[in-house]
Design an enzyme around this catalytic site. Structure first.
Site, PDB file in Angstrom:
ATOM      1  N   CYS A 268     123.170 -34.792  19.928  1.00 51.56           N
ATOM      2  CA  CYS A 268     124.521 -34.257  19.789  1.00 51.56           C
ATOM      3  C   CYS A 268     124.540 -33.049  18.863  1.00 51.56           C
ATOM      4  CB  CYS A 268     125.452 -35.339  19.256  1.00 51.56           C
ATOM      5  SG  CYS A 268     125.053 -35.864  17.564  1.00 51.56           S
TER       6      CYS A 268
ATOM      7  N   ALA B 235     123.428 -33.748  15.390  1.00 56.74           N
ATOM      8  CA  ALA B 235     121.974 -33.861  15.286  1.00 56.74           C
ATOM      9  C   ALA B 235     121.331 -32.493  15.123  1.00 56.74           C
ATOM     10  CB  ALA B 235     121.409 -34.561  16.517  1.00 56.74           C
TER      11      ALA B 235
ATOM     12  N   ARG C 253     112.826 -36.722  11.523  1.00 54.65           N
ATOM     13  CA  ARG C 253     111.990 -35.639  12.073  1.00 54.65           C
ATOM     14  C   ARG C 253     110.679 -35.469  11.312  1.00 54.65           C
ATOM     15  NH1 ARG C 253     112.901 -31.441  15.947  1.00 54.65           N
ATOM     16  NH2 ARG C 253     113.085 -29.862  14.372  1.00 54.65           N
TER      17      ARG C 253
ATOM     18  N   HIS D 171     123.034 -26.214  16.198  1.00 50.45           N
ATOM     19  CA  HIS D 171     122.199 -25.139  15.643  1.00 50.45           C
ATOM     20  C   HIS D 171     123.059 -23.909  15.355  1.00 50.45           C
ATOM     21  CE1 HIS D 171     118.858 -26.960  18.405  1.00 50.45           C
ATOM     22  NE2 HIS D 171     118.974 -27.646  17.289  1.00 50.45           N
TER      23      HIS D 171
END
Length: 541
Positions: free
Chosen positions: A59, A62, A93, A193
């Protein structure tokens, strides 16, 4: 190794979509294309996943908190929402960092959340958010606090930006800013992002004008230090005499972001997650950018040479050649040992925004062929190259993301190269401000699939029988139960680094162990232990 007879890719495409209802099949057909490097076909990308289809995507939250801001060690990343969202993004991550000594700030090991409950969803959570910010400040006295909205926050209308402004003024010495990155904000983590780029650029970049010295100053954009990748790249840059001002955002600090506008070149690893930052920094501060790839030994050597050519310094170019000459013998030795065992084996990659492209370099060096690849959150320019950007239709989802209006800073704008100098570098083969995309580097007849579904994954493996499949943790165990090893390229499982020359060697050895192990032929999925099998067709009327 004997070459296998592979199925016709056009027939494979038809097989992948034939069970879908007609409308769904038509839509998915646009996202599955048979590649032709000579005449790049158009691929459908960055559109909403069809409801009911299980895919790899994450999403917006995220992408914002988990990917871009997660690797920054001295920002308190406070998630405003239920605890599950924060826990999901907590070190998943495997981003590594290296504080300056035992007393250096490192908040990455903490999980910060407002822990919203039902009452806060009903009556609002702004008071709770202010309390959480005050508590984090009192405990840690951080230089910065980032606030990340989750889905309930967007639905009830909590104004995190007003809270950030109020608390920033109250505390005085702590930079507090918010990210409206609710999970539903875009079609995938790509939206997050973009949101992260915008807010870091608005609230952090350019705050520290200190000239910290060093030669050939660059920023590394889109490198997240998974498994220690950034450490290896930093080692090589330092060995060459290149100064890394800031990394966005592996092994990074708030101070590096603030000072990043003093660099002379931005180099981009992950094009999808951070090209926005490069373009905004060039417009406001005059810093050119170019795409690089430090995944693969040959790609690493090429990237170092390109950086040196940009600075047009003979001593730097000579030093880069010395470093490459020192590093390559170890790489060549391992390739010579492993290549006979991996040559001719088949790979598939469905991961990330640039990883499915970058890692094809490593497989190529092992003599392996990439049959099929795709992104989970890519846009058309990641596939077809930036030449298609003017023709990309901006849909309603993309319009939900703020587009900053950037102009040259009246005091800090300083073009590092004139347009004539940049044009001269382009004519000499240095592709400034450009990226050709993944598809030109893939073989004719390879299948390119955007936002691959779970069903398509299983069918693809059944038809092609690859020797290795690269994807994420959600796909890992299902694929392995089909008797195919899966290399997890989101967090590398327990491996890495895979960047640079040392990273290439690590990857070669890991892939050798995986594709040449006989254990995968002995695996039988639980549902294969019985002869009972249920099948159904979708309703087509």
């Amino acid at each position: 190794m004997e070459s296998r007879i592979l199925p016709d890719p056009s027939a494979v495409k038809e097989e992948l979509i034939k069970k879908y209802p007609p409308k769904v099949a038509k839509k998915r057909g646009k996202a599955i294309v048979v590649n032709d490097p000579a005449e790049i076909p158009q691929v459908q990308a960055n559109i909403r996943t069809i409801p009911g289809i299980i895919t790899q995507r994450g999403c917006s939250y995220a992408g914002c908190k988990g990917v871009v801001l997660g690797p920054t060690r001295d920002i308190v990343n406070l998630v405003h929402g239920p605890i599950g969202c924060s826990f999901y993004a907590w070190l998943t991550r495997r981003n590594q960092t290296r504080p300056d000594g035992p007393e250096g700030e490192n908040y990455m090991t903490y999980c910060f959340s407002t822990d919203m409950q039902e009452e806060h969803v009903v009556f609002g959570g702004e008071k709770k958010l202010k309390k959480a910010i005050q508590e984090a400040y009192d405990l840690f006295h951080p230089k910065a606090i980032g606030i990340f909205s989750t889905c309930p926050v967007g639905l009830i209308g909590d104004d995190i930006h007003a809270v950030a402004k109020e608390m920033r003024e109250k505390l005085g010495d702590c930079n507090i800013f918010g990210f409206s990155c609710e999970g539903y904000k875009g079609v995938s983590q790509s939206a997050g992002h973009h949101i992260a780029n915008n807010q870091v650029f608005k609230h952090v970049v350019g705050l520290d004008d200190t000239d910290k010295g060093g030669s050939f100053k660059i920023n590394m954009l889109g490198e997240y230090n998974i498994g220690g990748d950034a450490f290896e790249i930093e080692r090589l840059l330092d060995k060459c005499g290149i100064t890394l001002v800031a990394s966005f955002s592996g092994n990074s600090t708030i101070g590096q972001f603030e000072n990043s506008h003093t660099a002379d070149l931005n180099v981009i690893m992950c094009h999808r997650s951070i090209n926005y930052m490069a373009e905004m920094m060039e417009t406001k501060y005059g810093i050119p950018w170019m795409k690089v790839n430090f995944i693969g030994a040959e790609a690493t050597a090429k990237s170092l040479r390109r950086i040196a050519r940009y600075f047009e310094d003979d001593a730097l170019m000579a030093r880069v050649e010395e470093v490459i000459a020192e590093e390559m013998p170890a790489v060549s030795s391992v390739i010579e040992e492993i290549h006979p065992k991996t040559k001719g084996k088949l790979a598939m990659l469905f991961v990330g925004g640039s990883r499915a492209h970058h890692y094809q370099e490593l497989f190529m060096e092992l003599g392996m062929e990439t049959l099929s690849a795709g992104y989970e959150f890519g846009h058309r320019d990641d596939y077809e190259g930036r030449r298609v950007i003017p023709n990309i239709k901006v849909d309603a989802d993309s319009k939900n993301i703020e587009e900053l209006k950037i102009s040259a800073d009246p005091e800090k704008y300083k073009p590092r190269k004139t347009e004539e100098e940049l044009e001269k570098l382009k004519e000499a083969g240095l592709d400034i401000r450009d990226y050709d995309g993944m598809m030109p580097d893939m073989k004719k007849g390879s299948l390119v699939i955007d936002d691959i579904s779970h069903y398509e994954t299983e069918k693809l493996i059944e038809l092609y029988k690859p020797d290795i499949f690269c994807a994420g943790i959600k796909e890992k165990y299902v694929v392995q139960k089909m008797g195919v090893p899966l290399k997890q390229l989101h967090s590398y499982d327990y491996g890495g680094p895979y960047a640079g020359f040392t990273g290439a060697i690590n990857f070669y050895r890991d892939i050798d162990r995986m594709v040449n192990s006989r254990v995968w032929k002995l695996i039988q999925a639980p549902w294969e232990e019985t002869s009972i099998e249920l099948e159904a067709d979708y309703v087509t009327q």
